[in-house]
Design a protein around this motif. Structure first.
Motif, PDB file in Angstrom:
ATOM      1  N   GLN A 551       0.672  -1.225   0.018  1.00  0.00           N
ATOM      2  CA  GLN A 551       0.243   0.036  -0.126  1.00  0.00           C
ATOM      3  C   GLN A 551       0.795   1.225   0.061  1.00  0.00           C
ATOM      4  OE1 GLN A 551      -3.446  -0.327  -0.080  1.00  0.00           O
ATOM      5  NE2 GLN A 551      -3.456  -2.549  -0.801  1.00  0.00           N
ATOM      6  N   ARG A 552       1.761   1.460   0.212  1.00  0.00           N
ATOM      7  CA  ARG A 552       3.179   2.550   0.995  1.00  0.00           C
ATOM      8  C   ARG A 552       3.454   2.472  -1.109  1.00  0.00           C
ATOM      9  NH1 ARG A 552       8.372   3.064   1.660  1.00  0.00           N
ATOM     10  NH2 ARG A 552       8.965   4.885   3.027  1.00  0.00           N
ATOM     11  N   SER A 553       3.553   1.629  -1.209  1.00  0.00           N
ATOM     12  CA  SER A 553       4.726   2.414  -2.789  1.00  0.00           C
ATOM     13  C   SER A 553       3.220   2.134  -3.558  1.00  0.00           C
ATOM     14  CB  SER A 553       4.976   0.173  -3.498  1.00  0.00           C
ATOM     15  OG  SER A 553       5.629   0.299  -2.571  1.00  0.00           O
ATOM     16  N   LEU A 554       1.644   2.359  -3.298  1.00  0.00           N
ATOM     17  CA  LEU A 554       0.601   2.539  -4.302  1.00  0.00           C
ATOM     18  C   LEU A 554       0.518   3.761  -3.808  1.00  0.00           C
ATOM     19  CD1 LEU A 554      -1.561   0.260  -3.811  1.00  0.00           C
ATOM     20  CD2 LEU A 554      -0.338   0.410  -6.321  1.00  0.00           C
ATOM     21  N   ASP A 555       0.736   4.332  -2.687  1.00  0.00           N
ATOM     22  CA  ASP A 555       0.752   5.442  -2.428  1.00  0.00           C
ATOM     23  C   ASP A 555       1.780   6.509  -3.081  1.00  0.00           C
ATOM     24  OD1 ASP A 555      -1.744   5.326  -1.095  1.00  0.00           O
ATOM     25  OD2 ASP A 555      -0.526   5.265   0.932  1.00  0.00           O
ATOM     26  N   GLY A 602       9.510  16.194  -0.489  1.00  0.00           N
ATOM     27  CA  GLY A 602      10.487  15.597   0.589  1.00  0.00           C
ATOM     28  C   GLY A 602      10.306  15.360   1.974  1.00  0.00           C
ATOM     29  N   ALA A 603       9.009  15.880   1.900  1.00  0.00           N
ATOM     30  CA  ALA A 603       7.612  15.352   3.076  1.00  0.00           C
ATOM     31  C   ALA A 603       7.334  14.439   3.209  1.00  0.00           C
ATOM     32  CB  ALA A 603       7.504  16.752   3.754  1.00  0.00           C
ATOM     33  N   THR A 604       6.769  13.906   2.301  1.00  0.00           N
ATOM     34  CA  THR A 604       5.597  12.888   2.623  1.00  0.00           C
ATOM     35  C   THR A 604       6.359  11.315   2.894  1.00  0.00           C
ATOM     36  OG1 THR A 604       4.973  13.970  -0.021  1.00  0.00           O
ATOM     37  CG2 THR A 604       4.448  11.640   0.349  1.00  0.00           C
ATOM     38  N   ALA A 605       5.676  11.006   3.646  1.00  0.00           N
ATOM     39  CA  ALA A 605       6.215   9.749   3.900  1.00  0.00           C
ATOM     40  C   ALA A 605       6.298   8.593   3.043  1.00  0.00           C
ATOM     41  CB  ALA A 605       6.181   9.618   5.605  1.00  0.00           C
ATOM     42  N   CYS A 606       5.617   8.234   2.405  1.00  0.00           N
ATOM     43  CA  CYS A 606       5.375   7.498   1.502  1.00  0.00           C
ATOM     44  C   CYS A 606       6.596   6.858   0.204  1.00  0.00           C
ATOM     45  CB  CYS A 606       4.184   6.542   1.159  1.00  0.00           C
ATOM     46  SG  CYS A 606       3.697   8.192  -0.297  1.00  0.00           S
ATOM     47  N   ILE A 607       6.441   8.093   0.524  1.00  0.00           N
ATOM     48  CA  ILE A 607       8.084   8.354  -1.363  1.00  0.00           C
ATOM     49  C   ILE A 607       9.443   8.354  -0.321  1.00  0.00           C
ATOM     50  CG2 ILE A 607       9.259  10.014  -2.878  1.00  0.00           C
ATOM     51  CD1 ILE A 607       6.540  10.586  -2.638  1.00  0.00           C
ATOM     52  N   ASP A 633       4.122  18.843 -27.028  1.00  0.00           N
ATOM     53  CA  ASP A 633       5.648  17.993 -26.750  1.00  0.00           C
ATOM     54  C   ASP A 633       6.509  17.725 -25.978  1.00  0.00           C
ATOM     55  OD1 ASP A 633       3.894  17.486 -28.438  1.00  0.00           O
ATOM     56  OD2 ASP A 633       4.384  17.626 -30.459  1.00  0.00           O
ATOM     57  N   THR A 634       7.765  19.078 -25.609  1.00  0.00           N
ATOM     58  CA  THR A 634       8.318  19.113 -25.125  1.00  0.00           C
ATOM     59  C   THR A 634       8.325  18.414 -23.489  1.00  0.00           C
ATOM     60  OG1 THR A 634       8.113  21.242 -26.152  1.00  0.00           O
ATOM     61  CG2 THR A 634       9.724  20.812 -23.605  1.00  0.00           C
ATOM     62  N   LEU A 635       7.042  18.783 -23.084  1.00  0.00           N
ATOM     63  CA  LEU A 635       6.814  17.084 -21.361  1.00  0.00           C
ATOM     64  C   LEU A 635       6.774  16.179 -22.103  1.00  0.00           C
ATOM     65  CD1 LEU A 635       3.670  19.775 -20.115  1.00  0.00           C
ATOM     66  CD2 LEU A 635       6.769  20.423 -20.051  1.00  0.00           C
ATOM     67  N   GLU A 636       6.848  15.980 -22.625  1.00  0.00           N
ATOM     68  CA  GLU A 636       7.009  14.228 -23.192  1.00  0.00           C
ATOM     69  C   GLU A 636       8.505  13.355 -23.116  1.00  0.00           C
ATOM     70  OE1 GLU A 636       5.531  13.253 -26.946  1.00  0.00           O
ATOM     71  OE2 GLU A 636       3.317  13.912 -26.719  1.00  0.00           O
ATOM     72  N   ASP A 637       9.237  14.916 -22.487  1.00  0.00           N
ATOM     73  CA  ASP A 637      10.779  14.156 -22.957  1.00  0.00           C
ATOM     74  C   ASP A 637      10.682  14.050 -21.620  1.00  0.00           C
ATOM     75  OD1 ASP A 637      10.901  14.373 -25.714  1.00  0.00           O
ATOM     76  OD2 ASP A 637      11.738  16.357 -25.779  1.00  0.00           O
ATOM     77  N   LEU A 638      10.143  14.187 -20.536  1.00  0.00           N
ATOM     78  CA  LEU A 638      10.239  14.362 -19.098  1.00  0.00           C
ATOM     79  C   LEU A 638      10.641  12.736 -18.995  1.00  0.00           C
ATOM     80  CD1 LEU A 638       8.858  17.177 -17.440  1.00  0.00           C
ATOM     81  CD2 LEU A 638      10.940  17.042 -17.928  1.00  0.00           C
ATOM     82  N   GLN A 639      11.467  12.262 -18.397  1.00  0.00           N
ATOM     83  CA  GLN A 639      10.775  10.791 -17.249  1.00  0.00           C
ATOM     84  C   GLN A 639      10.830  10.292 -16.208  1.00  0.00           C
ATOM     85  OE1 GLN A 639      13.374   8.053 -19.762  1.00  0.00           O
ATOM     86  NE2 GLN A 639      11.897   7.686 -21.448  1.00  0.00           N
ATOM     87  N   ILE A 640      10.213  10.154 -15.375  1.00  0.00           N
ATOM     88  CA  ILE A 640       9.938   9.434 -13.879  1.00  0.00           C
ATOM     89  C   ILE A 640      10.700   7.977 -13.617  1.00  0.00           C
ATOM     90  CG2 ILE A 640       8.509  10.375 -11.810  1.00  0.00           C
ATOM     91  CD1 ILE A 640       7.161  12.203 -12.976  1.00  0.00           C
ATOM     92  N   THR A 641      11.329   8.223 -13.020  1.00  0.00           N
ATOM     93  CA  THR A 641      11.903   6.365 -12.540  1.00  0.00           C
ATOM     94  C   THR A 641      11.245   6.637 -11.030  1.00  0.00           C
ATOM     95  OG1 THR A 641      12.663   6.395 -14.362  1.00  0.00           O
ATOM     96  CG2 THR A 641      13.565   4.481 -12.271  1.00  0.00           C
ATOM     97  N   TYR A 642      10.685   5.566 -11.077  1.00  0.00           N
ATOM     98  CA  TYR A 642      10.753   5.454  -8.995  1.00  0.00           C
ATOM     99  C   TYR A 642      10.721   3.775  -9.173  1.00  0.00           C
ATOM    100  CZ  TYR A 642       9.257   5.456  -4.266  1.00  0.00           C
ATOM    101  OH  TYR A 642       8.819   4.795  -2.650  1.00  0.00           O
ATOM    102  N   LEU A 643      11.742   3.836  -8.482  1.00  0.00           N
ATOM    103  CA  LEU A 643      11.894   2.135  -7.754  1.00  0.00           C
ATOM    104  C   LEU A 643      11.413   1.372  -6.997  1.00  0.00           C
ATOM    105  CD1 LEU A 643      16.439   2.184  -8.029  1.00  0.00           C
ATOM    106  CD2 LEU A 643      14.663   1.711 -10.377  1.00  0.00           C
ATOM    107  N   LEU A 644      10.663   0.327  -7.295  1.00  0.00           N
ATOM    108  CA  LEU A 644      10.225  -0.506  -6.389  1.00  0.00           C
ATOM    109  C   LEU A 644      10.511  -1.302  -5.834  1.00  0.00           C
ATOM    110  CD1 LEU A 644       6.553  -0.609  -8.544  1.00  0.00           C
ATOM    111  CD2 LEU A 644       7.052   1.128  -5.995  1.00  0.00           C
ATOM    112  N   PRO A 645       9.869  -1.506  -4.453  1.00  0.00           N
ATOM    113  CA  PRO A 645      11.221  -3.315  -3.481  1.00  0.00           C
ATOM    114  C   PRO A 645      10.396  -3.985  -4.523  1.00  0.00           C
ATOM    115  CG  PRO A 645       9.502  -2.076  -2.077  1.00  0.00           C
ATOM    116  CD  PRO A 645       9.304  -1.190  -2.918  1.00  0.00           C
TER     117      PRO A 645
END
Length: 885
Positions: A551-555, A602-607, A633-645
């Motif tokens: 649930q923490r990862s989903l949050d 930074g203050a979000t506990a689940c991240i 279309d410029t914004l499509e170049d952004l990539q966010i990566t979040y590594l899950l357990p």
């Protein structure tokens, strides 16, 4: 007809015994009514569970009414009845309950004494005998007799014969074997050759007619040998026991043949040939089954099948030996009959002939699927016997099936208990990859279900439904082991409590031939694996929720990708938009972007900030700065990566995170459009001429802002929020990891479809992005107009200051001059009033908006009508309202 007559007689007897005052006509009328009721009745059997509930209710009612002795008596007899029940017990109990009248109040416990069986007589003892008839020792009959006191002639003779050294034997016929002169011929006494000749004549198989005459003269010219029926019976039983005979031979293929020159007295040759041919066919089948059971194999299940066949062949041999023993004793069977023997042999070997048919199918099948074919053919034969009403064949094949099935269950049980596979488990339908895979894909890629060339599961067809549950149970055990949890072999209690045997599967409910075997087997096998599957799956589900942070990862994913916290997300977005609008190329720097997101969340506990990384896939230094500023279309170049357990990554794979990232870009594009529209301050002017031009600006601004709000509300509220709530609820209800993966995949697929990110909805998505691009163009037009307005206002201010100074130096009181000055002032002032810049572009943009908006509205309306999706219907209505001028 006999069955109907029996029912009619029973009904008539029941009516007469119940009501004794009826006449014959009334009895006949009642019987006719009862028979019609029975014919039209739709219910076949009494519900045994309902009967049991009624009996338990009587026991409970007796206890409530403070009649514990009656309740105890009923409980004791119900427990005793459960061990002696028959298939008709529910019907009998139901009849007694229907006939009963106030059983709790009117039952007398004293009547139970009449039902007790009479006590067995006590054992006879010597004390009882002596008490009834004491011994009389007057005649001294119980004293020991002294036989040495008196002698007799017989005793003397015995003593003389019993003495070994009294006198040497002087018999002239006596021969001392130990003497050197002894000859072997002296030990042989001559016998009569007549009896020996009769025996040799009876041995017909040694006659030349059977051996060489047939070979020399042929079957047509060979002399006929006539046998007695007893001889034919004995030869037949020997052949059935797979022993060599003379009237039966075996060819190279293993078929049993009969000799055509054998005949029996008082029986026609055609009849005896057909009868012996029938025996030969049965003997050939038995011989092939024996040969099949003795062949060498390394497959455990086939070995078990052979052992089970041999045990049943042994029973067949015992039956044939009893028949043979009966015919070998003429006093028990004075008149042997081949017809009677044929009936008995068919009865004894009937089920073994079914086994022969199975072995024939196995010979024609694939050797790789031999184990599966054995179980499948046995399973089909059970169902066939049940459909034909053959209760004996049903039980015979069912017991044979479950004996073999126990061997097949061994690797399944080991897999479900320990998650281990053996290289020798050729019957197992689970395979393991040769190379170890990363932990984040352990559930998906390490193990797989083995399939053949036709994409069918490498398992018996009756296990295809439950195979996936077995597969998941073993993977759950392996998953728990990698999490550091060893569950051990506690699953034995589930398997032992639900043993797969004939008694537990087919006789548990005592339904006999009524319940289909397929349903009985499916229910029993599902119960056999459900306990272990539920235990492992529940344990793994708990670990994922409590220790792995599902649930923490989903949050965390919702906060990062779906703008769950609107304040934080818009803060990040606005800072990013400011950098883009100012033309700063550093906005796409990976370090700057990552630092921006880390500072915001930074203050979000689940991240976990160490797992969050943001970067741009295109080098901004080499791109057109103006294009970066004006295109969504410029914004499509952004990539966010979040590594899950790694445990969570097995449920939420990387391909799902790509969909998350596309939704994030879509939301970012909508927020940028809204940001541009909100940052604009529309001009106000008192000039009617200018207001007519500004009307286009106001109208287009309003329509763009309405469309942006509608799309943003649709994506955030009607799609993301509602779908995420359903996904989390279904995730908690999932019974195993596969179900959790299926829930999340369905969730991602739904988001992709509702956000118009699929290939089918690509035109709609592109039209929405084109409308959002209009906000950038509109922002350029508005900025140009504002800049020109400010320039015009500056020039007008300077001119007014100059003219004011001139007027102060000129003294004129003429009204006409004043009027002319005012007109001149208005004319010159209008020269510096700015006209609305690029009015043609605004008109063109309004037309483009109308076309794109109309297309999107029509497309969404058609999709809502075709699929009846509520969110699409609401979006269609909102777009229709926003399309009005």
């Amino acid at each position: 007809m006999a069955h109907n007559a029996q029912i009619s007689a029973l009904v008539e007897q029941l009516i007469k015994s119940t009501i004794r005052t009826l006449s014959d006509a009334e009895v006949e009328q009642c019987k006719h009514s009862v028979l019609n009721t029975l014919v039209e009745a739709k219910s076949s059997r009494v519900n045994q569970f309902h009967v049991r509930d009624r009996l338990d209710g009587l026991v409970e009612k007796a206890r409530i009414l403070n009649n514990d002795p009656l309740a105890d008596a009923m409980h004791h007899r119900l427990a005793e009845l459960s061990t002696r029940s028959t298939r008709w017990t529910p019907e009998v109990l139901s009849l007694l309950l229907d006939l009963s009248d106030r059983p709790v109040h009117d039952t007398k416990l004293e009547d139970l004494v009449l039902l007790e069986p009479p006590s067995s007589p006590s054992a006879l003892t010597w004390s009882a005998i002596l008490a009834d008839d004491p011994l009389d020792d007057q005649d001294d009959i119980w004293n020991n007799v002294d036989f040495a006191a008196d002698g007799s002639d017989e005793e003397e003779v015995l003593e003389a014969n019993g003495s070994d050294v009294a006198e040497p034997i002087s018999d002239p016929n006596w021969l001392d074997i130990d003497s050197a002169e002894a000859r072997l011929e002296d030990l042989i006494q001559p016998q009569d050759d007549g009896a020996l000749r009769e025996i040799m004549d009876a041995q017909f198989w040694k006659q030349q007619a059977v051996t060489s005459t047939m070979d020399q003269l042929g079957q047509d010219k060979a002399p006929m040998i006539t046998l007695t029926e007893l001889q034919a019976v004995r030869e037949t039983t020997l052949m059935l026991l797979d022993l060599p005979t003379s009237i039966y031979t075996v060819n190279d293929r293993g078929d049993v043949l009969i000799s055509p020159i054998i005949g029996i007295r008082h029986v026609s040759q055609g009849s005896i040939t057909d009868l012996l041919q029938g025996f030969a066919e049965i003997g050939g089948k038995l011989r092939k089954v024996r040969s099949w059971s003795r062949r060498k194999t390394a497959i455990p299940l086939e070995q078990k099948f052979q052992a089970a066949i041999e045990s049943r062949l042994l029973k067949v041999d015992h039956g044939l030996n009893k028949i043979q023993a009966r015919f070998l004793q003429p006093q028990h069977q004075p008149n042997p009959s081949l017809l009677q023997l044929h009936d008995e042999v068919c009865s004894i070997t009937r089920y073994m002939q079914q086994v022969y048919n199975i072995t024939v199918k196995l010979e024609s099948g694939s050797s790789a699927k031999l184990s599966f074919d054995i179980l499948e053919h046995l399973f089909d034969k059970i169902c066939a016997n049940q459909s034909m009403g053959d209760e004996g064949g049903y039980e015979y094949m069912a017991k044979l099936f479950f004996e073999c099935f126990q061997v097949y269950l061994r690797p399944i049980r080991r897999w479900m208990e320990t998650g281990l596979l053996s290289n020798q488990d050729q019957v197992m339908f689970v395979g393991k990859s040769q190379e170890d895979v990363p932990l984040d894909s352990l559930w998906r890629d390490q193990y797989y279900l083995i399939q053949d060339a036709n994409a069918k599961l490498h398992a018996p067809k009756f296990l295809h439904v439950t195979a996936h549950k077995i597969f998941n149970t073993g993977k759950s055990v392996i998953f728990l082991r990698n999490l550091g949890y060893e569950e051990g072999r506690s699953g034995e209690e589930y398997f032992d409590a639900n043993a797969m045997t004939y008694e537990s599967v087919c006789q548990l409910a005592d339904f006999g031939m009524v319940s289909p075997f397929t349903e009985l087997f499916d229910m029993a096998f599902d119960a056999w694996i459900t306990g272990r599957h539920r235990s492992a799956s529940l344990m793994l589900h708990t670990k994922l929720e409590s220790e792995c942070g599902l649930q923490r990862s989903l949050d965390a994913l919702e906060h990062i990708y779906f703008f769950r916290n609107g304040a934080l997300s818009t803060d990040v977005a606005f800072k990013l938009f400011e950098q883009i609008n100012h033309g700063e190329l550093e906005w796409s720097d990976s370090f700057v972007l990552t630092e921006l997101f880390h500072k915001t969340f930074g203050a979000t506990a689940c991240i976990d900030l160490e797992c969050l990384e943001v970067r741009s896939v295109t080098d901004t230094t080499s791109r057109d700065r103006l294009r970066v500023k004006r295109s969504m279309d410029t914004l499509e170049d952004l990539q966010i990566t979040y590594l899950l357990p790694w445990p969570i990554a097995n449920i939420i794979p990387a391909k799902s995170l790509k969909v998350y990232a596309r939704i994030f870009v879509f939301l970012l594009q909508i927020h940028r459009a809204k940001y541009l529209l909100q940052m604009q301050r529309l001009p106000r002017s008192a000039s009617p001429t200018v207001d007519r031009h500004i009307l286009h600006l106001y109208s287009l601004h309003h329509r763009l802002l309405w469309f942006t709000d509608v799309i943003l509300s649709y994506v955030t509220d009607m799609v993301l929020s509602a779908s995420t709530i359903d996904m989390r609820m279904n995730m908690r209800r999932a019974e195993d990891v596969d179900a959790m993966i299926a829930v999340h995949e369905a969730y991602v697929s739904l988001l992709q479809d509702r956000c118009f990110l699929t290939q089918e909805n690509a035109p709609i998505h592109q039209a929405i992005i084109s409308l959002l691009d209009l906000t950038v163009l509109f922002s350029d037009v508005h900025s140009l107009y504002v800049s020109r307005t400010e320039e015009a206002r500056g020039a007008s201010t300077a001119l007014n200051m100059t003219r004011t100074a001139e007027r102060q130096s000129v003294d004129s009181d003429s009204d006409e001059d004043e009027g002319n000055n005012e007109l001149d002032n208005t004319s010159e002032h209008s020269h510096f009033k700015p006209e609305l810049a690029n009015t043609g572009r605004l008109v063109s943009m309004s037309d483009t908006f109308g076309k794109l908006h109309g297309y999107i509205s029509a497309a969404v309306h058609g999709m809502s009508k075709a699929n009846s999706v509520p969110c699409w219907e609401m979006l269609s209505r909102s777009l229709a309202v926003g399309g009005r001028d």
